[in-house]
Design an enzyme around this catalytic site. Structure first.
Site, PDB file in Angstrom:
ATOM      1  N   HIS A 158       8.270  -5.886  -1.453  1.00 21.76           N
ATOM      2  CA  HIS A 158       7.100  -6.726  -2.689  1.00 21.76           C
ATOM      3  C   HIS A 158       6.727  -5.469  -3.549  1.00 21.76           C
ATOM      4  CE1 HIS A 158       7.534  -9.208   1.371  1.00 21.76           C
ATOM      5  NE2 HIS A 158       8.913  -9.998  -0.022  1.00 21.76           N
TER       6      HIS A 158
ATOM      7  N   CYS B 189      -0.451  -1.353 -22.573  1.00 15.63           N
ATOM      8  CA  CYS B 189       0.800   0.435 -22.303  1.00 15.63           C
ATOM      9  C   CYS B 189       0.718   0.988 -23.136  1.00 15.63           C
ATOM     10  CB  CYS B 189       2.171  -1.227 -22.365  1.00 15.63           C
ATOM     11  SG  CYS B 189       3.527  -0.117 -22.771  1.00 15.63           S
TER      12      CYS B 189
ATOM     13  N   THR C 116       5.958  -6.767  11.437  1.00 14.28           N
ATOM     14  CA  THR C 116       6.670  -7.385  10.475  1.00 14.28           C
ATOM     15  C   THR C 116       6.662  -9.186  11.559  1.00 14.28           C
ATOM     16  OG1 THR C 116       8.374  -8.820   8.729  1.00 14.28           O
ATOM     17  CG2 THR C 116       9.157  -7.211  10.917  1.00 14.28           C
TER      18      THR C 116
ATOM     19  N   ASP D 187       0.686  -1.307  -0.015  1.00 14.36           N
ATOM     20  CA  ASP D 187       0.125  -0.065  -0.370  1.00 14.36           C
ATOM     21  C   ASP D 187       0.557   1.915   0.234  1.00 14.36           C
ATOM     22  OD1 ASP D 187       0.612   0.591   2.843  1.00 14.36           O
ATOM     23  OD2 ASP D 187       0.185  -0.716   3.238  1.00 14.36           O
TER      24      ASP D 187
HETATM   25 ZN    ZN Z   1       4.734  -2.208 -22.841  1.00 14.76          ZN
END
Ligand code: ZN
Length: 262
Positions: free
Chosen positions: A127, A161, A202, A112
């Protein structure tokens, strides 16, 4: 007798470079379900292979994209808590007390953007991030649809994209994928050069992220854990302070400020 909060405050006051390492517990206090907080997390209700693996993406991109857009909607509807805000204010607070510049870097396992929204400027996402989608084909950063994400949608066409027309995929690291190299190297570098490291919320079981505090321990850094219950890393800690981030971190700032007036 020195209490955990006093020991941590003294170490931070002596430090010029501080690493704050956060995990699922930090986000959970804002009400965000994460990978590991089973059994009642969103992740437990869904099949992780379907929703969080390259195979699941290949099988049904629309289902996976809808799910991550739902998670992004959850985060947008959530607020950083007092602990996120205290982390963002830590450097200024220390500098006000002793007058020396302090660098506080956040290394988070969370996907987040609550640290950023609380005001932290240096945040490394080990991550990945729900807010940094990228092209499946050419890896360039992708853009979200302009409409806000619909948390109820069960299927949603991923954007394409603008460079190559490939599918835009969620920017999080899935199971079976390697952690992105560059953020991890940056994180290692920060740990190598820090004076103190706080480990917050954690479980300490997710490798290789959990190697970072262990590196810090091996390098002889000051290491403190702020967690309601000791994590798998508790054995490496100089101090284990059993409190939550939202509760403890504002108290820690107050403790640091007390030095100024006493
Ligand atoms: Zn691309």
């Amino acid at each position: 007798m020195t209490t955990p909060i006093q020991t941590i405050a003294s170490a931070l006051l002596a430090a010029r470079r501080i690493v704050v390492f956060t995990g699922a517990g930090m986000s959970a206090e804002s009400g965000i379900a994460t990978f590991r907080d089973k059994p009642d997390s969103l992740w437990a209700k869904f099949n992780t292979r379907e929703m969080a693996s390259p195979a699941g993406w290949r099988e049904n991109k629309q289902r996976v994209w809808a799910w991550y857009e739902g998670r992004r909607a959850d985060v947008i509807a959530t607020q950083p808590h007092a602990g996120h805000i205290a982390v963002a204010q830590l450097a200024d607070t220390l500098q006000r007390v002793h007058g020396n510049p302090v660098q506080v870097s956040v290394i988070t396992q969370n996907v987040d953007n609550l640290h950023e929204r609380a005001g932290s400027e240096s945040v490394i996402h080990l991550h990945g991030s729900l807010f940094e989608p990228r092209c499946m084909a050419c890896s360039r950063p992708g853009e979200f649809a302009s409409a806000p994400p619909d948390p109820q949608a069960s299927t949603l066409e991923p954007p394409h994209c603008t460079h190559c027309g490939g599918y835009i995929r969620p920017g999080v690291v899935w199971f079976g994928e390697a952690m992105p190299e560059q953020p991890f190297r940056q994180a290692e570098e920060l740990v190598d050069t820090c004076d103190a490291m706080l480990v917050i919320g954690t479980s300490g079981v997710v490798r290789p992220a959990a190697d970072l505090p262990i590196n810090a321990y091996q390098l002889g850094k000051f290491l403190a854990e702020i967690n309601p219950t000791p994590s798998g890393l508790a054995g490496y800690m100089k101090v284990q302070w059993p409190t939550s981030a939202a509760q403890g971190l504002p108290e820690l700032l107050a403790q640091i400020e007390q030095v100024q007036t006493s």
